[in-house]
Design a protein around this motif. Structure first.
Motif, PDB file in Angstrom:
ATOM      1  N   ILE A 350      43.674  38.321  51.158  1.00 46.11           N
ATOM      2  CA  ILE A 350      42.290  38.576  50.527  1.00 46.11           C
ATOM      3  C   ILE A 350      41.552  37.431  50.256  1.00 46.11           C
ATOM      4  CG2 ILE A 350      41.529  39.345  47.981  1.00 46.11           C
ATOM      5  CD1 ILE A 350      44.006  41.265  47.818  1.00 46.11           C
ATOM      6  N   ALA A 351      42.260  36.099  49.840  1.00 44.38           N
ATOM      7  CA  ALA A 351      41.504  34.881  49.692  1.00 44.38           C
ATOM      8  C   ALA A 351      40.822  34.463  50.954  1.00 44.38           C
ATOM      9  CB  ALA A 351      42.561  33.814  49.405  1.00 44.38           C
ATOM     10  N   ALA A 352      41.444  34.543  52.210  1.00 47.08           N
ATOM     11  CA  ALA A 352      40.880  34.161  53.418  1.00 47.08           C
ATOM     12  C   ALA A 352      39.771  35.425  53.665  1.00 47.08           C
ATOM     13  CB  ALA A 352      42.209  34.099  54.593  1.00 47.08           C
ATOM     14  N   ASP A 353      39.841  36.491  53.552  1.00 52.22           N
ATOM     15  CA  ASP A 353      38.957  37.340  53.920  1.00 52.22           C
ATOM     16  C   ASP A 353      37.492  37.120  53.015  1.00 52.22           C
ATOM     17  OD1 ASP A 353      40.408  38.477  55.826  1.00 52.22           O
ATOM     18  OD2 ASP A 353      41.011  40.268  54.756  1.00 52.22           O
ATOM     19  N   LEU A 354      37.945  37.052  51.843  1.00 52.04           N
ATOM     20  CA  LEU A 354      36.772  36.909  50.898  1.00 52.04           C
ATOM     21  C   LEU A 354      35.957  35.411  51.192  1.00 52.04           C
ATOM     22  CD1 LEU A 354      38.274  37.417  47.275  1.00 52.04           C
ATOM     23  CD2 LEU A 354      36.646  38.889  48.518  1.00 52.04           C
ATOM     24  N   ILE A 355      36.646  34.545  51.845  1.00 52.90           N
ATOM     25  CA  ILE A 355      35.972  33.276  52.291  1.00 52.90           C
ATOM     26  C   ILE A 355      34.981  33.727  53.457  1.00 52.90           C
ATOM     27  CG2 ILE A 355      36.135  31.035  53.497  1.00 52.90           C
ATOM     28  CD1 ILE A 355      38.744  30.803  51.790  1.00 52.90           C
ATOM     29  N   ASN A 356      35.664  34.400  54.441  1.00 48.97           N
ATOM     30  CA  ASN A 356      35.143  34.721  55.590  1.00 48.97           C
ATOM     31  C   ASN A 356      33.922  35.694  55.430  1.00 48.97           C
ATOM     32  OD1 ASN A 356      36.502  33.261  57.597  1.00 48.97           O
ATOM     33  ND2 ASN A 356      37.961  35.066  57.495  1.00 48.97           N
ATOM     34  N   GLU A 357      33.995  36.520  54.449  1.00 53.52           N
ATOM     35  CA  GLU A 357      32.976  37.139  53.921  1.00 53.52           C
ATOM     36  C   GLU A 357      31.689  36.812  53.062  1.00 53.52           C
ATOM     37  OE1 GLU A 357      34.829  40.780  51.969  1.00 53.52           O
ATOM     38  OE2 GLU A 357      36.375  40.825  53.587  1.00 53.52           O
ATOM     39  N   ALA A 358      31.925  35.294  52.895  1.00 50.91           N
ATOM     40  CA  ALA A 358      31.080  34.462  52.096  1.00 50.91           C
ATOM     41  C   ALA A 358      30.911  34.996  50.739  1.00 50.91           C
ATOM     42  CB  ALA A 358      29.777  34.537  52.775  1.00 50.91           C
ATOM     43  N   ILE A 359      32.027  35.505  50.009  1.00 54.23           N
ATOM     44  CA  ILE A 359      32.036  35.988  48.635  1.00 54.23           C
ATOM     45  C   ILE A 359      32.514  34.826  47.873  1.00 54.23           C
ATOM     46  CG2 ILE A 359      33.081  37.493  46.953  1.00 54.23           C
ATOM     47  CD1 ILE A 359      33.180  39.817  49.095  1.00 54.23           C
ATOM     48  N   ILE A 360      33.514  33.976  48.280  1.00 54.22           N
ATOM     49  CA  ILE A 360      34.047  32.774  47.608  1.00 54.22           C
ATOM     50  C   ILE A 360      33.987  31.660  48.486  1.00 54.22           C
ATOM     51  CG2 ILE A 360      35.314  34.168  45.860  1.00 54.22           C
ATOM     52  CD1 ILE A 360      37.444  33.321  47.334  1.00 54.22           C
ATOM     53  N   THR A 361      33.976  30.444  47.999  1.00 57.00           N
ATOM     54  CA  THR A 361      34.334  29.298  48.896  1.00 57.00           C
ATOM     55  C   THR A 361      35.721  29.103  49.035  1.00 57.00           C
ATOM     56  OG1 THR A 361      34.459  27.792  46.897  1.00 57.00           O
ATOM     57  CG2 THR A 361      32.154  28.164  47.662  1.00 57.00           C
TER      58      THR A 361
END
Length: 399
Positions: A350-361
């Motif tokens: 989830i952390a990796a996907d949220l980075i790739n989706e530009a939701i979090i750094t």
């Protein structure tokens, strides 16, 4: 001297006020201000809980007056009247501590029902069975939470009626069956308490609020607080909210869902719901819930709206969300959102996907993954893992 503010309409608060409004109240406020469909209501603060204990477990005049004022505002907002036979207002009463305490604190639904307003609900819904199903549920939960009566006593009565009528499922009972159950429940209440079941909605409300405050120091809660290092002085907030009914037929229901799979981390809705159900039905085991994906077939408009709102909440909170929802006659409402618990494997994905989706750094992601849990996922001797193009280095984790 100006009195302390003990009550907040949902749109007066925000997600940063959890110390005062509790986690549930703060997130209800935040969702309201985001335009998410949330049933209107208000929060009684954690400070009111502490005041209640300081005042020998009695409500101060300020708290009483502010709750009464908020109920008038809720009547105006909804166009309904608390205790009216013609257009009755019903509310839920839910606890809400600063931190999530799943399965510990209490909830009372359908408050405001009595021998007269149940007929008002019958006329408004044109469904006598629904009205008396809601009334029997309220009598039981009020008796358990407020009066401390045993759940098994009510379940025994309910199951005896089902056996007598030779039906397997709750929803196979008729309106007349449910009327009989209501009368049996009221008889049991009278025997146990030496009083008739309360018919005054305002009395019901303040006794319910008192019960929620008292639950902060019951044996179950104290044990949980001790195990999780939760200070007694934090207290609990109480959320009073317009009832939305998930037991109004096949276009209604209730459920819980995660915006992503909490086991694998896959980016797809994960959860379950029950049609024509309310409250604890989803986890009671009485009926088998449907996977949330089934909602796309049964109520496609609700499902598509659910997808849109899930995405909006993830982007706003920057994390996978755990949601509680109710559908009333095809209209979707959200009753809770919070960061969802997940496995170590899911946390990493989830952390990796949220980075790739530009939701979090990446820096934000590193604070989301528990260092010790992450290490158990890595091969022996390996100091980092690469997932979806993101390097997670143990030495960079500062949790």
């Amino acid at each position: 001297m100006k009195s302390k503010k003990y009550t907040y309409i949902f749109n007066e608060g925000n997600a940063f006020m959890s110390n005062l409004l509790g986690g549930k109240g703060a997130n209800l406020a935040e969702m309201t201000n985001l335009g998410i469909p949330v049933p209107p209501g208000f929060t009684i603060t954690t400070e009111a809980c502490n005041n209640y204990y300081e005042n020998d477990m009695r409500f101060s005049r300020d708290i009483i007056e502010q709750v009464d004022e908020m109920m008038i505002k809720l009547e105006r907002k909804t166009g309904k009247k608390f205790g009216s036979m013609d257009n009755p207002l019903f509310v839920s009463v839910r606890s809400g501590a600063r931190v999530s305490m799943p399965g510990i604190m209490d909830t009372i639904l359908n408050l405001g029902l009595n021998d007269e307003t149940v007929e008002g609900l019958h006329r408004l819904s044109n469904d006598e069975k629904f009205a008396y199903d809601s009334y029997r549920r309220f009598i039981q939960t009020y008796s358990e939470v407020v009066m401390g009566m045993e759940k098994e006593r009510f379940e025994s009565i309910f199951n005896e009626v089902k056996d007598d009528k030779k039906v397997k499922y709750d929803d196979q009972l008729t309106a007349e069956d449910l009327k009989g159950i209501v009368n049996k429940y009221k008889d049991l209440y009278r025997i146990e308490t030496k009083n008739d079941f309360p018919q005054n909605p305002r009395e019901q409300l303040f006794k319910a609020i008192s019960a929620i405050f008292k639950s902060w120091n019951n044996e179950r809660t104290v044990s949980y607080r001790r195990l999780n290092n939760i200070p007694e002085k934090w207290g609990t907030a109480v959320n009073i909210q317009l009832m939305v009914f998930g037991n109004m037929g096949k276009d209604s229901g209730t459920g819980v869902a995660f915006t992503r799979n909490p086991i694998t981390g896959e980016n797809s809705l994960f959860g379950e719901y029950l049609v024509n159900a309310q409250g604890e039905d989803v986890v009671s085991g009485i009926r088998t819930p449907s996977a949330i994906s089934k909602l796309k077939e049964q109520l496609p408009e609700c499902y598509n709206q659910f997808i849109r709102i899930s995405r909006k909440l993830e982007e706003h909170y920057g994390d996978m969300q755990d949601l509680e929802f109710t559908i009333e006659q095809g209209k979707l409402y959200f009753l809770q959102t919070r960061d969802g618990k997940r496995t170590s494997q899911a946390a990493l994905k989830i952390a990796a996907d949220l980075i790739n989706e530009a939701i979090i750094t990446k820096e934000e992601a590193l604070t989301r993954v528990d260092k010790d849990k992450l290490e158990s996922l890595l091969c022996l001797g390996t100091r980092y893992k690469r997932l979806n193009g993101i390097d997670f280095k143990l030495k960079e984790l500062t949790i």
